[in-house]
Write an enzyme that holds these catalytic residues in place. Structure first.
Site, short mmCIF file in Angstrom:
data_model
loop_
_atom_site.label_atom_id
_atom_site.label_comp_id
_atom_site.label_asym_id
_atom_site.label_seq_id
_atom_site.Cartn_x
_atom_site.Cartn_y
_atom_site.Cartn_z
N PHE A 1 10.87 -0.31 -0.77
CA PHE A 1 10.14 -0.46 0.50
C PHE A 1 8.95 -1.38 0.27
O PHE A 1 8.12 -1.14 -0.60
CB PHE A 1 9.67 0.91 1.00
CG PHE A 1 9.08 0.87 2.38
CD1 PHE A 1 9.90 0.78 3.49
CD2 PHE A 1 7.70 0.89 2.56
CE1 PHE A 1 9.36 0.73 4.78
CE2 PHE A 1 7.15 0.84 3.84
CZ PHE A 1 7.98 0.76 4.95
N LYS B 1 1.28 -6.72 -8.19
CA LYS B 1 1.36 -8.12 -8.62
C LYS B 1 -0.04 -8.69 -8.81
O LYS B 1 -0.95 -8.38 -8.04
CB LYS B 1 2.10 -8.97 -7.58
CG LYS B 1 3.46 -8.43 -7.15
CD LYS B 1 4.14 -9.32 -6.13
CE LYS B 1 5.33 -8.63 -5.51
NZ LYS B 1 4.96 -7.73 -4.41
N TYR C 1 -2.02 -7.99 -0.80
CA TYR C 1 -1.65 -7.34 0.46
C TYR C 1 -2.80 -6.51 1.05
O TYR C 1 -2.76 -6.16 2.23
CB TYR C 1 -0.44 -6.42 0.28
CG TYR C 1 0.83 -7.08 -0.18
CD1 TYR C 1 1.00 -8.47 -0.13
CD2 TYR C 1 1.89 -6.32 -0.67
CE1 TYR C 1 2.17 -9.07 -0.57
CE2 TYR C 1 3.07 -6.91 -1.10
CZ TYR C 1 3.20 -8.28 -1.06
OH TYR C 1 4.36 -8.87 -1.50
N HIS D 1 2.58 -12.95 -9.27
CA HIS D 1 3.01 -13.08 -7.87
C HIS D 1 3.60 -14.47 -7.58
O HIS D 1 4.63 -14.58 -6.91
CB HIS D 1 1.81 -12.81 -6.95
CG HIS D 1 2.19 -12.37 -5.57
ND1 HIS D 1 1.46 -11.46 -4.85
CD2 HIS D 1 3.23 -12.70 -4.78
CE1 HIS D 1 2.04 -11.26 -3.67
NE2 HIS D 1 3.11 -12.01 -3.61
N ASP E 1 7.01 -1.57 -3.23
CA ASP E 1 6.59 -2.88 -3.71
C ASP E 1 5.29 -3.28 -3.03
O ASP E 1 5.21 -3.32 -1.80
CB ASP E 1 7.68 -3.92 -3.41
CG ASP E 1 7.29 -5.30 -3.92
OD1 ASP E 1 7.50 -5.54 -5.13
OD2 ASP E 1 6.74 -6.09 -3.14
N TYR F 1 13.17 -10.30 -1.67
CA TYR F 1 12.35 -9.98 -0.50
C TYR F 1 12.81 -10.85 0.67
O TYR F 1 13.58 -11.80 0.48
CB TYR F 1 10.86 -10.16 -0.79
CG TYR F 1 10.35 -11.57 -1.03
CD1 TYR F 1 10.12 -12.46 0.02
CD2 TYR F 1 10.07 -12.02 -2.33
CE1 TYR F 1 9.64 -13.75 -0.21
CE2 TYR F 1 9.59 -13.30 -2.56
CZ TYR F 1 9.37 -14.16 -1.50
OH TYR F 1 8.90 -15.43 -1.72
#
Length: 323
Positions: free
Chosen positions: A21, A84, A55, A117, A50, A216
């Protein structure tokens, strides 16, 4: 695939659940929404989450996971959590501090997987997207092999169980794999992947090196304004997915998810709707025929929804190469 936990084994011996998710949210969404969605996902049966420092949802996701551990729904060892390191922390001396900041927000002792990332460094500092007076991103140069050594040290320190990369092309992966004194191979490469961008060559390359491909954008994303051309074709409106959905009595989204699982790809999915989150667990309840898999292979048009266009011109921009 180990069907009991729907996991695959990584090259370091750890297991990763094949359905994850994603916890990145559209800009217009309050970050606190990540807490609610994570709880819903755990209740639906998701064990793989994830995330990433960029984020800005890790505190909310961590709170949700901890609350579900506290009420006995799951144990920490049942959860597979990915974070990440962002582009502003790719200098070797900044990597561990970045991971420690994530752990602090999560209030975890370790993450299960830590990724680079993007293979593109930006000027270090407080800003995730540092810009000059003309509004252009300030690029930086870093030796990614040295960054990788810092990742290896994070694993040795017990701060992460596994280490990998994201958005690397095959040459950038080879550079790490051929590094003198390599201690740990990347366990995975997390990239955009869906029927319009099936990453066949990159998948074959990764399989040949015992590296798992994590996907993704598996449903083709329309949500991330500024990152995605809103005029892009809507993947889930693809007639082939629609007709297969009718044939298997599933949704087009489930067909797109199942397609990746049958290719040996670990799939990340994000939804803002509770019924969709629950519905996605049905991906384990059916199988696509080999004929239908070939038809889906034929949808490829090498189309990226997320070309990271703001990084164009960076010497390490990964998408110039064919794969």
């Amino acid at each position: 695939m180990n069907s009991k936990c729907h996991c695959v084994i990584l090259n370091d011996g750890n297991f990763i659940p094949v359905l994850g998710f994603g916890t990145a949210l559209p800009l217009e969404c309050p970050k606190s929404k990540a807490k609610e969605l994570t709880k819903i996902a755990i209740d639906a049966g998701f064990h793989h989450f994830d995330s990433a420092s960029v984020y800005n949802t890790e505190d909310h996701v961590g709170e949700a996971i901890r609350s579900k551990i506290a009420d006995g729904t799951v144990r920490r060892e049942d959860i597979f959590y990915t974070s990440k390191v962002w582009c502003t922390s790719l200098h070797p001396e900044l990597v561990r501090a970045s991971l420690e900041r994530s752990l602090q927000k999560l209030q975890f002792d370790y993450v299960d997987l830590y990724l680079i990332h993007y293979p593109m460094a930006l000027k270090p500092g407080e800003e995730n997207f540092p810009v000059d007076e003309h509004g252009k991103l300030i690029f930086d140069r870093v030796d990614l092999c040295a960054t990788w050594e810092a990742m290896e040290k994070c694993k040795d320190a017990g701060l992460t169980k596994s280490i990998g990369v994201s958005n690397f092309n095959y040459r950038q992966l080879e550079m790490i794999l051929n590094k003198p004194g390599l201690k740990y191979k990347p366990v995975c490469n997390q990239v955009e992947c869906h029927p319009y961008l099936n990453q066949m060559k990159l998948l074959d390359f990764c399989k040949s090196k015992d590296i798992v491909l994590v996907a993704y954008g598996v449903l083709g994303t329309q949500r991330y304004g500024g990152w995605v051309d809103q005029n892009s074709p809507v993947l889930l409106d693809e007639p082939v997915l629609g007709s297969m959905a009718k044939k298997y009595n599933r949704t087009p989204a489930l067909i797109a998810l199942r397609y990746q699982l049958q290719r040996g790809i670990v799939v990340l999915n994000t939804s803002l709707k509770e019924e969709r989150i629950k519905e996605n667990m049905q991906v384990f309840e059916f199988q696509l025929s080999s004929e239908d898999m070939k038809v889906l292979d034929g949808l490829n048009r090498n189309m990226r929804y997320i070309p990271a266009a703001i990084f164009k011109g960076h010497p390490n921009w990964p998408f110039l190469d064919e794969y």
